[in-house]
Design an enzyme around this catalytic site. Sequence first.
Site, PDB file in Angstrom:
ATOM      1  N   GLN A  10       0.734  -1.137   0.583  1.00 47.87           N
ATOM      2  CA  GLN A  10       0.105  -0.214   0.076  1.00 47.87           C
ATOM      3  C   GLN A  10       0.982   1.171  -0.239  1.00 47.87           C
ATOM      4  OE1 GLN A  10      -4.209   1.126   2.007  1.00 47.87           O
ATOM      5  NE2 GLN A  10      -2.101   1.275   3.810  1.00 47.87           N
TER       6      GLN A  10
ATOM      7  N   THR B 281       5.606   2.105  13.341  1.00 47.20           N
ATOM      8  CA  THR B 281       3.845   2.406  14.080  1.00 47.20           C
ATOM      9  C   THR B 281       4.215   2.919  15.272  1.00 47.20           C
ATOM     10  OG1 THR B 281       1.977   0.926  14.274  1.00 47.20           O
ATOM     11  CG2 THR B 281       4.494  -0.651  14.597  1.00 47.20           C
ATOM     12  N   ASP B 282       1.983   2.808  15.497  1.00 48.67           N
ATOM     13  CA  ASP B 282       1.403   3.411  16.859  1.00 48.67           C
ATOM     14  C   ASP B 282       1.698   1.978  17.704  1.00 48.67           C
ATOM     15  OD1 ASP B 282      -0.399   2.952  14.970  1.00 48.67           O
ATOM     16  OD2 ASP B 282      -1.579   3.067  16.263  1.00 48.67           O
TER      17      ASP B 282
ATOM     18  N   TYR C 256       2.957  -7.611  16.876  1.00 49.52           N
ATOM     19  CA  TYR C 256       3.331  -6.812  16.419  1.00 49.52           C
ATOM     20  C   TYR C 256       4.277  -5.870  16.376  1.00 49.52           C
ATOM     21  CZ  TYR C 256       2.108  -3.366  12.497  1.00 49.52           C
ATOM     22  OH  TYR C 256       2.172  -1.975  12.013  1.00 49.52           O
TER      23      TYR C 256
END
Length: 297
Positions: A13, A110-111, A134
């Site tokens: 993406q 990432t957050d 993750y």
Amino acid sequence: MALALLVPGGRGQLGQDVVAAAPDDGLVHAPSSAELDLTDASAVADAVAVFAASARDTGFRPVVVNTAAYTAVDAAETDADRAAEVNATGPEHLAASCRDHNVPLIHVSTDYVFPGDGTRPYEPTDETAPKSVYGRTKLDGEQRVLSTWDRSWVVRTAWVYGEHGNNFVKTMARLAGANDTLSVVDDQVGSPTWSLDLAHGLLELATTVSGGGTPARVLHATGGGETTWCGFARAIFTELGLDPTRVHPCTTADFPRPAPRPAYSVLSNKAWTDAGLTPLRHWQEALTTAIKTNALP
């Protein structure tokens, strides 16, 4: 001097939008994760060596922008080894090869590295405490990259959606056509980020670091403002010309998932703007543009 970009995960993406946003006067090599498996150290070493030499031989400044990742948050809970290989070991291989050839590395994170219980936007220096496999593997990847190569930059982002691949905006549009009403979580807060805006931000950073600027090592880049998933869904309905009241609020407890989700994952962009970089536009403005330009759904 123009940029040469190596974009692992280039068919994903974000990777596809980095390619689309790249300036015409540069060079871009964007292999898919199948074409360049970051967990294969020798393949990574060869790819970076060839890329760096080719770029410099033709007068370009090489930069690697790593968009490859294991992003199946729930699947990672039972596939921890593979998630760790892709999110931690692979980036470490990439950082080592970039170090060996003196190529700046921008690594996307990432957050989910934060605990998600904050009450104000997280700064890059705030304590990390991921709650999911993750998140833990992504944090491990950050740490390995930063400790391996001192010309590495980590860019954390959140709630990414775009033209390519599966994402929340596409899911809402699809479900809207099949259901009279939808229930969407209203107790998780974050900042939706259009992948094309993020791609432009990463390219601005790439241009800066290729010239030796932007000393900060960890930065945050998300769409401006904040909302809940329910608020985001209602905004999507509005942009699609649908009745937003068809979206009903619910709680996280109503829809339990294998991996815990952060209740609060708003990231502060202050370090980004302090580095002289252009802030990403407000999430609502970006959503409007994404849908009006037919990039979505």
